[in-house]
Design a protein around this motif. Structure first.
Motif, PDB file in Angstrom:
ATOM      1  N   LEU A  35       0.767  -0.735  -0.362  1.00 16.22           N
ATOM      2  CA  LEU A  35      -0.357  -0.308  -0.402  1.00 16.22           C
ATOM      3  C   LEU A  35       1.138   1.571  -0.309  1.00 16.22           C
ATOM      4  N   VAL A  36       0.621   2.064  -0.864  1.00 13.27           N
ATOM      5  CA  VAL A  36       1.628   3.578  -1.255  1.00 13.27           C
ATOM      6  C   VAL A  36       0.674   4.539  -0.860  1.00 13.27           C
ATOM      7  N   ILE A  37       1.222   4.945   0.629  1.00 14.38           N
ATOM      8  CA  ILE A  37       0.357   6.029   0.956  1.00 14.38           C
ATOM      9  C   ILE A  37       0.871   7.634   0.433  1.00 14.38           C
ATOM     10  N   ILE A  38       0.035   7.801  -0.224  1.00 11.75           N
ATOM     11  CA  ILE A  38      -0.064   9.552  -0.973  1.00 11.75           C
ATOM     12  C   ILE A  38      -0.386  10.985   0.042  1.00 11.75           C
ATOM     13  N   VAL A  66      -4.417  10.083   0.810  1.00 13.41           N
ATOM     14  CA  VAL A  66      -4.829  11.022   1.712  1.00 13.41           C
ATOM     15  C   VAL A  66      -4.877  12.717   1.955  1.00 13.41           C
ATOM     16  N   ASP A  67      -6.742  12.695   1.476  1.00 14.18           N
ATOM     17  CA  ASP A  67      -6.659  14.336   0.945  1.00 14.18           C
ATOM     18  C   ASP A  67      -6.665  15.734   2.504  1.00 14.18           C
ATOM     19  N   ALA A 104      -1.292  12.676   8.246  1.00  9.67           N
ATOM     20  CA  ALA A 104      -2.058  12.104   7.285  1.00  9.67           C
ATOM     21  C   ALA A 104      -1.293  10.650   7.477  1.00  9.67           C
ATOM     22  N   TYR A 105      -0.006  10.473   7.432  1.00 10.23           N
ATOM     23  CA  TYR A 105       0.568   9.084   7.274  1.00 10.23           C
ATOM     24  C   TYR A 105       0.509   8.582   8.342  1.00 10.23           C
TER      25      TYR A 105
END
Length: 276
Positions: A35-38, A66-67, A104-105
């Protein structure tokens, strides 16, 4: 080293339906199990580019955007990208307000852990982290590391289009952190990294309240303190071409004082152990 093993994933990148962790199963060469969290805030122009590059490089990797309530419509665009992805690899988390990179992370890590991804990756939306080099980090995980950092300051690493002042500031922050904490990591402030899920389950991410530079140092320090293996692989870091950097003086100041505090506490604890 934590004895728990990462949750396995099937070939599609979805959780293994058996629910039985398999420590010998590597992350797929196509990104399966990752899973790449952006995190995003006003990254409407960059987001489709970075996700497109990621899936061109690792077709089975999943993405969580994650906006933080971007006023430029980044969140709505992320929803459109997710709806258009027939393979259901793109997911979106909407947060009501901008509350920092670290927050966010942490939210993204929690989401990913609940869904049993084997490896969770931090990646910037602005293109400074090349998706084409993500396989280097995943290779490090498959080789046995628990945290793999994409490093600008090991042999083969490089910086592109960075002003001299930014470079000196970054190198200074890393040297200071390395000396204060007594670690060997050369790019402990780096934000391109891959965590084995067991690390994030162990280090109490819910208690982390750091931001920016300090967030990256904090998690790496907790990982080392918990006895996990940390390695670095070379990457090319490219300064963003679209949008503005979100680095601030407050973030730098936070890192300076917290790193000093952590380093002093560690030395005092070691001294106390020796006296006993």
């Amino acid at each position: 080293m934590d004895s728990r093993t990462p949750q396995g994933h099937g070939p599609s990148g979805a959780p293994d339906p058996s629910g039985v962790p398999d420590p010998s199963r590597p992350v797929g060469a196509d990104g399966a199990g990752t899973l790449v969290i952006i995190p995003t805030y006003n990254e409407r122009e960059n987001l489709p580019l970075i996700i497109g590059r990621l899936h061109a490089s690792l077709s089975a990797a999943h993405v969580l955007v994650v906006d933080d309530g971007s006023p430029d419509g980044t969140g709505a665009l992320a929803d459109e990208l997710a709806s258009a992805d027939a393979d259901n690899r793109i997911h979106v988390m909407h947060r009501a307000e901008k509350s920092g990179l670290g927050g966010a992370y942490i939210a993204g890590f929690g989401w990913g852990l609940e869904r049993d991804y084997a490896v969770l990756v931090e990646m910037d939306a602005d293109g400074s982290h090349a998706p084409e080099q993500l396989h280097r980090l995943l290779d490090g995980i498959n080789a046995g590391s628990d945290l793999v950092i994409g490093s600008r300051y090991v042999a083969g690493g490089s910086l592109v289009n960075w002003p001299k002042r930014r470079k000196l500031l970054s190198q200074g922050a890393n040297t200071y952190s390395r000396l204060a904490l007594g670690v060997r990591v050369r790019d402990i402030t780096a934000g391109y990294r891959a965590y084995r899920r067991a690390v994030l389950e162990k280090i109490d991410i819910a208690s982390v309240d750091s931001h920016g530079y300090c967030f990256q140092i904090d998690l790496a320090w907790r990982t080392i303190q918990a006895g996990f293996t940390v390695s670095e692989v070379p990457i090319t870091f490219t300064e963003r071409q679209i949008g503005e950097s979100k680095m601030s003086g407050d973030v730098i100041g936070e890192a300076f004082f917290k790193v000093f505090e952590w380093g002093m506490k560690h030395r005092l604890e070691k001294a106390g152990i020796r006296r006993s």
